[in-house]
Design a protein around this motif. Structure first.
Motif, short mmCIF file in Angstrom:
data_model
loop_
_atom_site.label_atom_id
_atom_site.label_comp_id
_atom_site.label_asym_id
_atom_site.label_seq_id
_atom_site.Cartn_x
_atom_site.Cartn_y
_atom_site.Cartn_z
N TYR A 120 -11.09 -16.02 20.57
CA TYR A 120 -10.78 -15.06 21.55
C TYR A 120 -11.12 -15.72 23.00
CZ TYR A 120 -10.98 -12.37 17.29
OH TYR A 120 -10.72 -11.96 16.23
N PHE A 121 -11.77 -16.47 23.16
CA PHE A 121 -12.40 -17.13 24.63
C PHE A 121 -12.94 -18.37 24.46
CE2 PHE A 121 -16.22 -15.44 23.19
CZ PHE A 121 -17.14 -16.15 23.91
N GLY A 122 -12.75 -19.11 25.70
CA GLY A 122 -13.38 -20.44 25.78
C GLY A 122 -14.47 -20.58 27.16
N ILE A 123 -15.51 -21.46 26.89
CA ILE A 123 -15.97 -21.88 28.37
C ILE A 123 -15.28 -23.16 28.70
CG2 ILE A 123 -18.41 -22.66 29.07
CD1 ILE A 123 -18.36 -19.84 27.95
N LEU A 124 -14.85 -22.94 29.97
CA LEU A 124 -13.86 -23.95 30.65
C LEU A 124 -14.44 -25.01 31.25
CD1 LEU A 124 -10.90 -21.82 32.04
CD2 LEU A 124 -11.15 -22.82 29.67
N GLU A 132 -18.02 -21.01 33.18
CA GLU A 132 -16.59 -20.35 33.79
C GLU A 132 -16.09 -20.18 32.31
OE1 GLU A 132 -12.65 -21.08 36.60
OE2 GLU A 132 -13.83 -22.70 35.78
N LEU A 133 -15.70 -18.59 32.13
CA LEU A 133 -15.25 -18.25 30.64
C LEU A 133 -13.85 -17.68 31.16
CD1 LEU A 133 -17.42 -15.68 28.65
CD2 LEU A 133 -15.05 -15.23 29.41
N LYS A 134 -13.03 -17.86 30.22
CA LYS A 134 -11.47 -17.42 29.91
C LYS A 134 -10.99 -16.87 28.75
CE LYS A 134 -7.02 -18.65 31.91
NZ LYS A 134 -6.16 -19.78 32.50
N PHE A 135 -10.59 -15.77 28.85
CA PHE A 135 -9.99 -15.21 27.35
C PHE A 135 -8.76 -15.85 27.07
CE2 PHE A 135 -12.97 -11.93 29.14
CZ PHE A 135 -13.51 -11.61 28.05
N LYS A 136 -8.24 -15.95 25.82
CA LYS A 136 -6.92 -16.17 25.55
C LYS A 136 -5.85 -15.44 25.82
CE LYS A 136 -8.73 -20.08 23.17
NZ LYS A 136 -8.82 -20.14 21.79
N ASN A 137 -6.26 -14.24 25.85
CA ASN A 137 -4.98 -13.41 26.49
C ASN A 137 -5.01 -13.05 27.85
OD1 ASN A 137 -7.11 -11.59 26.64
ND2 ASN A 137 -6.57 -10.14 25.23
N SER A 138 -5.65 -13.79 28.57
CA SER A 138 -5.91 -13.40 30.07
C SER A 138 -5.86 -14.88 30.94
CB SER A 138 -7.20 -12.37 30.47
OG SER A 138 -7.01 -12.75 31.68
N ASP A 139 -4.87 -14.65 31.92
CA ASP A 139 -5.26 -15.90 33.20
C ASP A 139 -6.38 -15.73 34.15
OD1 ASP A 139 -2.80 -16.85 31.93
OD2 ASP A 139 -1.61 -15.60 33.46
N ILE A 140 -7.10 -14.75 33.95
CA ILE A 140 -8.18 -14.62 34.97
C ILE A 140 -9.50 -15.11 34.39
CG2 ILE A 140 -9.72 -12.67 36.06
CD1 ILE A 140 -7.26 -10.84 35.99
N PRO A 141 -10.05 -16.29 35.15
CA PRO A 141 -11.38 -16.70 34.51
C PRO A 141 -12.56 -16.12 35.12
CG PRO A 141 -10.39 -17.97 36.64
CD PRO A 141 -9.55 -16.96 36.09
N ILE A 142 -13.77 -15.74 34.45
CA ILE A 142 -14.66 -15.20 34.90
C ILE A 142 -15.83 -16.37 35.21
CG2 ILE A 142 -16.63 -13.46 34.41
CD1 ILE A 142 -14.51 -12.29 32.52
N ARG A 143 -16.31 -16.34 36.53
CA ARG A 143 -17.30 -17.41 36.68
C ARG A 143 -18.83 -16.65 36.89
NH1 ARG A 143 -13.35 -18.33 40.57
NH2 ARG A 143 -11.65 -19.72 39.87
N ILE A 144 -19.79 -17.36 36.20
CA ILE A 144 -21.11 -16.78 36.11
C ILE A 144 -22.12 -17.63 36.41
CG2 ILE A 144 -22.57 -15.57 34.80
CD1 ILE A 144 -20.50 -14.42 32.92
N LEU A 145 -22.86 -17.29 37.79
CA LEU A 145 -24.09 -18.12 37.96
C LEU A 145 -25.15 -17.60 37.29
CD1 LEU A 145 -21.96 -18.79 40.22
CD2 LEU A 145 -24.02 -18.79 41.72
N HIS A 146 -26.00 -18.22 36.55
CA HIS A 146 -27.08 -17.66 35.60
C HIS A 146 -28.48 -18.23 36.33
CE1 HIS A 146 -26.72 -21.25 32.99
NE2 HIS A 146 -25.38 -21.16 33.15
#
Length: 401
Positions: A120-124, A132-146
């Motif tokens: 369903y998703f991957g860590i790019l 940086e995470l991205k869903f297979k059904n979306s073009d929007i990446p989510i970037r998370i500083l932790h």
């Protein structure tokens, strides 16, 4: 994208002799239900997952079961970082297996997550302190500083001996470097941390009673103005009350603990935060109240009868009960109080006569009988309180033995 932010679960925590596990089960079930009802895309848990470094088997089992449900068996990513109550190694240990379920566990600062993909998703992209995470059904990446919590030893390892001066500077530099490299307006940019953070110049926020303190003076105080401008929402853990120390446009939010864990939190409402985010725009967020935990109450009464009346009217409550009286409570009075309520955590006798001055010099009549001498002595050592009948009977028993 919808993101659920929660923190400070403290699984396995007790309130004196009382277990809170049953309440934790209820409130975590409530969080899962909210995540499902709100159709949340991502869950962030900002530290203090457990209450100590060696949690009970029951607490660990509850943690894994709830994460599995939150992840919808891998469809919804769950990111959990360690707090100051957590063992980083314990948090990191199941990470390879957890990833198969869409769960990312981060124990140490500067952790670098190896890129991976699920159905369903991957860590790019991944760097120390960033994914940086991205869903297979979306073009929007989510970037998370932790940034999980770092103890004294790890702080010195990462920030040097002079951490008091360096921690804000080093964090600011690290976060800015990652944000400048990865966080443009084509994605959603989030920071999550378990730190003692406050707005510069604002009133110091109090840490909850019973919480392991992070702040020692101002040495470990992180200022919110070092958060990179690209970050749209900062998900914090550590303080147990819901508050936004940022702005409406750039929220910096403590989501609160899911239940009240100390009497300093008596009467507090508890929440999780639901964030609506899209690239290049200000986020909006909604706090949703949680109702799964028992109420905590600090009550003061000047008579046993009034106390019992209130206790009978509020059965589903943990109580810190203070009784103001001229004498110590009798054994019978204590028994009646405890029989009227099974949630009395602390029973505190308090001196009603506040005019007594324990520093004043008293002339004692040494010619009086020993019973009267004991009463005078007891009164002088206990702030003016009279020895009650039970105590005097015990004194006479010892005297005549």
């Amino acid at each position: 994208m919808k993101i659920l932010h929660t923190a400070d679960w403290h699984l396995g925590k007790r309130l004196d002799r009382f277990s809170r596990l049953e309440e934790q089960v209820l409130v975590l079930n409530e969080i899962v239900e909210i995540a499902d009802e709100q159709n949340v895309d991502l869950v962030i848990i900002a530290g203090d997952l457990f209450d100590n470094f060696n949690p009970s088997v029951e607490a660990v089992e509850l943690f894994y079961k709830i994460l599995k449900r939150l992840s919808l068996n891998g469809k919804r990513p769950v990111i959990a970082i360690a707090g100051n109550h957590d063992s980083p190694n314990l948090i990191n240990a199941p990470d390879p297996l957890a990833r198969e379920c869409g769960i990312i566990l981060i124990g140490h600062p500067k952790t670098k997550i190896s890129p991976f993909e699920t159905e369903y998703f991957g860590i790019l992209n991944a760097e120390e302190g960033f994914i940086e995470l991205k869903f297979k059904n979306s073009d929007i990446p989510i970037r998370i500083l932790h940034t999980p919590y770092a103890n004294e030893i790890r702080l010195k390892e990462y920030f040097g001996e002079n951490k008091e001066e360096q921690i804000n500077k080093i964090l600011a530099e690290n976060w800015k470097h990652l944000a400048d490299q990865f966080c443009d307006e084509n994605g959603i940019n989030i920071l999550t941390a378990h730190l003692y953070m406050n707005k510069k110049g604002a009133e110091i926020l109090e840490e909850p009673e019973g919480e392991k303190p992070i702040k020692i003076g101002n040495a470990d105080l992180i200022f919110s103005d070092i958060i990179p401008q690209q970050i749209q929402y900062t998900a914090l853990g550590h303080l147990h009350g819901f508050q936004n120390i940022g702005s409406a446009e750039k929220p910096v939010v403590y989501s609160s603990s899911p239940i009240s864990y100390s009497f300093s939190e008596a009467g507090h409402k508890k929440y999780i935060s639901i964030i609506d985010a899209e690239p290049g725009k200000n986020v909006s967020f909604e706090k949703i109240q949680l109702k799964g935990g028992k109420n905590l109450a600090r009550k003061i009464f000047d008579s046993v009868e009034k106390a019992i009346e209130w206790l009978l009217e509020n059965p589903n409550t943990f109580v810190e009960l203070t009784l103001e009286s001229d004498t110590f409570l009798t054994a019978d009075e204590r028994k009646r109080l405890y029989q009227s309520h099974n949630g009395i955590v602390y029973l505190i006798p308090k001196i009603k006569n506040q005019d007594f001055n324990e520093n004043s010099v008293h002339e004692i009549n040494l010619n009086q009988n020993i019973e009267s001498l004991f009463q005078d002595y007891f009164k002088s050592k206990n702030g003016g309180q009279e020895a009650n009948e039970d105590l005097m009977n015990l004194f006479n028993e010892i005297l005549n033995a």
